[in-house]
Design a protein around this motif. Structure first.
Motif, short mmCIF file in Angstrom:
data_model
loop_
_atom_site.label_atom_id
_atom_site.label_comp_id
_atom_site.label_asym_id
_atom_site.label_seq_id
_atom_site.Cartn_x
_atom_site.Cartn_y
_atom_site.Cartn_z
N GLU A 117 -18.32 8.16 3.90
CA GLU A 117 -18.50 8.48 5.30
C GLU A 117 -19.89 9.06 5.55
N ASP A 118 -20.31 9.98 4.70
CA ASP A 118 -21.62 10.61 4.87
C ASP A 118 -22.75 9.59 4.72
N LEU A 119 -22.55 8.57 3.91
CA LEU A 119 -23.56 7.55 3.70
C LEU A 119 -23.67 6.57 4.87
N GLY A 120 -22.67 6.59 5.77
CA GLY A 120 -22.73 5.74 6.95
C GLY A 120 -21.80 4.55 6.97
N PHE A 121 -20.92 4.43 5.97
CA PHE A 121 -19.97 3.32 6.00
C PHE A 121 -18.97 3.52 7.14
N ASP A 122 -18.45 2.41 7.64
CA ASP A 122 -17.54 2.45 8.79
C ASP A 122 -16.09 2.68 8.39
N GLY A 123 -15.75 2.42 7.14
CA GLY A 123 -14.37 2.56 6.72
C GLY A 123 -14.24 2.59 5.21
N VAL A 124 -13.07 2.99 4.74
CA VAL A 124 -12.75 3.05 3.32
C VAL A 124 -11.38 2.42 3.11
N TRP A 125 -11.28 1.58 2.10
CA TRP A 125 -10.02 0.89 1.79
C TRP A 125 -9.59 1.18 0.36
N VAL A 126 -8.28 1.19 0.12
CA VAL A 126 -7.75 1.34 -1.23
C VAL A 126 -6.75 0.22 -1.49
N ALA A 127 -6.66 -0.17 -2.75
CA ALA A 127 -5.62 -1.11 -3.18
C ALA A 127 -4.41 -0.32 -3.63
N ASP A 128 -3.22 -0.86 -3.37
CA ASP A 128 -1.98 -0.21 -3.79
C ASP A 128 -1.49 -0.92 -5.03
N HIS A 129 -1.60 -0.27 -6.18
CA HIS A 129 -1.19 -0.90 -7.44
C HIS A 129 -0.31 0.06 -8.21
N TYR A 130 0.77 -0.47 -8.76
CA TYR A 130 1.79 0.35 -9.41
C TYR A 130 1.29 1.03 -10.68
N PHE A 131 0.19 0.59 -11.25
CA PHE A 131 -0.32 1.22 -12.46
C PHE A 131 -1.49 2.16 -12.19
N HIS A 132 -1.82 2.37 -10.92
CA HIS A 132 -2.87 3.33 -10.55
C HIS A 132 -2.25 4.50 -9.79
N ARG A 133 -3.10 5.43 -9.32
CA ARG A 133 -2.60 6.54 -8.52
C ARG A 133 -1.94 6.01 -7.26
N ASP A 134 -1.06 6.83 -6.70
CA ASP A 134 -0.31 6.41 -5.53
C ASP A 134 -1.23 6.31 -4.31
N ALA A 135 -1.19 5.17 -3.63
CA ALA A 135 -2.10 4.92 -2.52
C ALA A 135 -1.81 5.81 -1.32
N THR A 136 -0.54 6.06 -1.03
CA THR A 136 -0.23 6.85 0.16
C THR A 136 -0.69 8.30 -0.01
N ALA A 137 -0.53 8.85 -1.21
CA ALA A 137 -1.01 10.20 -1.47
C ALA A 137 -2.53 10.26 -1.36
N ALA A 138 -3.19 9.26 -1.91
CA ALA A 138 -4.65 9.22 -1.85
C ALA A 138 -5.13 9.12 -0.41
N LEU A 139 -4.49 8.30 0.39
CA LEU A 139 -4.91 8.11 1.78
C LEU A 139 -4.68 9.38 2.60
N ALA A 140 -3.61 10.11 2.30
CA ALA A 140 -3.38 11.37 3.01
C ALA A 140 -4.51 12.36 2.72
N LEU A 141 -4.92 12.43 1.45
CA LEU A 141 -6.04 13.31 1.10
C LEU A 141 -7.33 12.83 1.74
N MET A 142 -7.55 11.51 1.73
CA MET A 142 -8.76 10.96 2.35
C MET A 142 -8.80 11.26 3.84
N ALA A 143 -7.64 11.22 4.48
CA ALA A 143 -7.58 11.49 5.91
C ALA A 143 -8.01 12.91 6.23
N THR A 144 -7.67 13.85 5.35
CA THR A 144 -8.06 15.23 5.58
C THR A 144 -9.50 15.50 5.16
N ALA A 145 -10.05 14.63 4.29
CA ALA A 145 -11.42 14.84 3.80
C ALA A 145 -12.46 14.16 4.69
N THR A 146 -12.03 13.31 5.61
CA THR A 146 -12.97 12.56 6.46
C THR A 146 -12.65 12.81 7.93
#
Length: 317
Positions: A24-53
């Motif tokens: 966000e600070d660099l000027g991008f318009d959006g951030v996307w994540v992939a939801d994959h069962y072998f990575h961190r949970d996407a919904t938890a990550a997005l909740a944190l991202m929402a509070t960080a941006t």
């Protein structure tokens, strides 16, 4: 044309949120994540991202209803949108061919299950879902007032693109040739659906080195499951794609990587100096693309920030 970036969830989840803030600070318009069962949970990550941006849109590119029931998807999306103040985009896709091998999931018709999933999400947003489908069923309502947001479909083939044009707010697709962009827009059937290209980028003054770095990242795109008619639309050779598909399905990824040609890399990514990256993005904008989702190299937080910074200098200046 909006310029957005991916954040991989193969890192500690707090780092993912920090990387979203830096994007966000660099000027991008959006951030996307992939939801994959072998990575961190996407919904938890997005909740944190929402509070960080504060400004960027946040989205899934993509989440599969085979992993999360559409009723759960509707609730999760509305919850994240509530936290983000209306900045969330739900990207839905049927999922990859690896599901059957890794999760023992029976094969499903991607078109039907996607249509059912989007219908359930839309109806729950409207108040109540009454769906009895071949894959999903829901009879009930969310027990709170949801904050609805846009729904994008992942699509490559002609039928999925037509479905996205019918029921989606946007389509997330792969394929960078002018012919493919025209193919997508024609099958969407109208101007109301946003065209979003997802692609990998490797910036290097040495194009040969950049191509080599992108080969493993473009392997699944070139050798995955998609309609055979798209092979020539992408500008690829059917025999070369067939050989790559066979190697991928055999499980020999080293052999598969050797079969990824320069043409395959160029069909799904941009490899080369900053000027080449800028020129290609300008071509997409001129062709009517509404948004690009750019994925760069990984590494630790500082290395990932460095990749994003280099990308921002190349395309956002």
């Amino acid at each position: 044309m909006r310029t957005t970036a991916t954040v991989r969830l193969d890192r500690p989840i707090t780092e993912a949120a920090e990387l979203a803030r830096r994007a966000e600070d660099l000027g991008f318009d959006g951030v996307w994540v992939a939801d994959h069962y072998f990575h961190r949970d996407a919904t938890a990550a997005l909740a944190l991202m929402a509070t960080a941006t504060e400004r960027v849109t946040l989205g899934t590119a993509v989440v599969s209803p085979l992993l999360r029931h559409p009723a759960l998807l509707a609730s999760a999306a509305a919850t994240i949108n509530e936290i983000a103040g209306g900045r969330f985009v739900l990207g839905i896709g049927a999922g990859g061919y690896e599901f059957a091998a890794e999760l023992a999931l029976p094969p499903r018709r991607p078109l039907g299950l996607t249509a059912e999933a989007v219908r359930i999400v839309r109806e729950l947003y409207a108040g109540r879902a009454d769906v009895s489908g071949e894959t999903f069923s829901t009879h009930g309502a969310l027990r709170y007032a949801p904050v609805p947001g846009p729904v994008y479909l992942a699509g490559r083939g002609p039928k999925m693109l037509a479905l996205a044009g019918e029921i989606g707010d946007g389509v997330i697709t792969h394929g960078l040739s002018g012919g493919h962009i025209a193919y997508v827009k024609e099958r969407l059937g109208g101007p109301g659906t946003a065209v979003v290209l997802m692609l990998d980028v490797e910036i290097d003054e040495d194009r040969s080195r950049a191509l080599a770095a992108l080969r493993p990242r473009c392997m699944a795109m070139a050798g995955g499951s998609y309609a055979d008619e798209l092979i020539e639309v992408y500008g690829l050779d059917p025999e070369e794609v067939g050989a790559l598909r066979a190697a991928l399905r055999s499980g020999d990824r080293a052999a598969a990587e050797r079969l990824v040609t320069d043409q395959m890399v160029d069909a799904f990514g941009i490899a080369g100096p900053p000027g080449l990256v800028r020129d290609r993005l300008a071509e997409f904008a001129a062709a009517g693309v509404d948004e690009v989702i750019l994925s760069v190299g990984g590494g630790d937080l500082d290395a990932s920030t460095g990749h994003l910074t280099e990308l921002a200098k190349a395309v956002l200046s």
